[in-house]
Design a protein around this motif. Structure first.
Motif, short mmCIF file in Angstrom:
data_model
loop_
_atom_site.label_atom_id
_atom_site.label_comp_id
_atom_site.label_asym_id
_atom_site.label_seq_id
_atom_site.Cartn_x
_atom_site.Cartn_y
_atom_site.Cartn_z
N LEU A 72 -52.34 45.81 88.21
CA LEU A 72 -53.21 46.95 87.97
C LEU A 72 -53.57 47.08 86.49
O LEU A 72 -54.54 47.74 86.14
CB LEU A 72 -52.52 48.24 88.45
CG LEU A 72 -52.21 48.29 89.94
CD1 LEU A 72 -51.37 49.51 90.26
CD2 LEU A 72 -53.50 48.28 90.75
N VAL A 73 -52.77 46.46 85.63
CA VAL A 73 -52.97 46.57 84.19
C VAL A 73 -53.19 45.20 83.54
O VAL A 73 -54.06 45.05 82.69
CB VAL A 73 -51.75 47.26 83.53
CG1 VAL A 73 -51.91 47.32 82.03
CG2 VAL A 73 -51.55 48.65 84.11
N ALA A 74 -52.39 44.25 83.92
CA ALA A 74 -52.36 42.95 83.24
C ALA A 74 -53.31 41.95 83.91
O ALA A 74 -53.58 42.04 85.11
CB ALA A 74 -50.94 42.40 83.25
N PRO A 75 -53.76 40.96 83.15
CA PRO A 75 -54.59 39.89 83.74
C PRO A 75 -53.72 38.93 84.57
O PRO A 75 -52.49 38.96 84.50
CB PRO A 75 -55.18 39.18 82.53
CG PRO A 75 -54.25 39.48 81.41
CD PRO A 75 -53.66 40.82 81.70
N LEU A 76 -54.39 38.10 85.33
CA LEU A 76 -53.70 37.20 86.25
C LEU A 76 -52.70 36.29 85.55
O LEU A 76 -51.59 36.09 86.04
CB LEU A 76 -54.72 36.36 87.03
CG LEU A 76 -54.14 35.37 88.04
CD1 LEU A 76 -53.35 36.11 89.10
CD2 LEU A 76 -55.24 34.54 88.65
N TRP A 77 -53.05 35.74 84.39
CA TRP A 77 -52.14 34.83 83.71
C TRP A 77 -50.84 35.55 83.31
O TRP A 77 -49.77 34.95 83.37
CB TRP A 77 -52.81 34.19 82.49
CG TRP A 77 -53.15 35.15 81.38
CD1 TRP A 77 -54.34 35.78 81.19
CD2 TRP A 77 -52.29 35.57 80.33
NE1 TRP A 77 -54.27 36.58 80.08
CE2 TRP A 77 -53.02 36.47 79.53
CE3 TRP A 77 -50.98 35.29 79.98
CZ2 TRP A 77 -52.49 37.09 78.41
CZ3 TRP A 77 -50.44 35.90 78.85
CH2 TRP A 77 -51.19 36.79 78.08
N ALA A 78 -50.94 36.81 82.94
CA ALA A 78 -49.73 37.55 82.56
C ALA A 78 -48.87 37.85 83.78
O ALA A 78 -47.63 37.81 83.70
CB ALA A 78 -50.12 38.84 81.85
#
Length: 89
Positions: free
Chosen positions: A31-37
């Motif tokens: 919900l907050v971070a991008p996919l890589w994170a």
């Protein structure tokens, strides 16, 4: 099984349960971070889970610390991502 072994087993079980309880926080980071994170966070959680299984009988007191480490990693990652990389909900 003597009292010490029982206590160590209970402590290690609590650690594993705490680690399992941390998993929804890691998954909901999308919900907050991008996919890589999220992928990196889930890999970190998987490493902690493998460590908990391997250390269940050898280092039960360390297993109890793994959920705290998981929470600290998750919180630090999202906080730093928000402040340094501009992640927002």
């Amino acid at each position: 099984m003597d009292g010490r072994q029982l206590l160590e087993r209970v402590v290690a079980t609590l650690g594993v349960l705490g680690l399992i309880a941390a998993l929804p926080f890691y998954v909901s980071s999308g919900l907050v971070a991008p996919l890589w994170a999220i992928i990196v966070l889930l890999l970190i959680w998987a490493v902690l889970a493998v460590c908990s299984v391997r250390w269940f009988t050898r280092r039960p007191w360390v297993v109890l610390l793994l959920p705290l480490i998981a929470a600290a990693v998750w919180f630090a990652t999202l906080s730093l991502g928000e402040h340094l990389l501009g992640w927002q909900a």
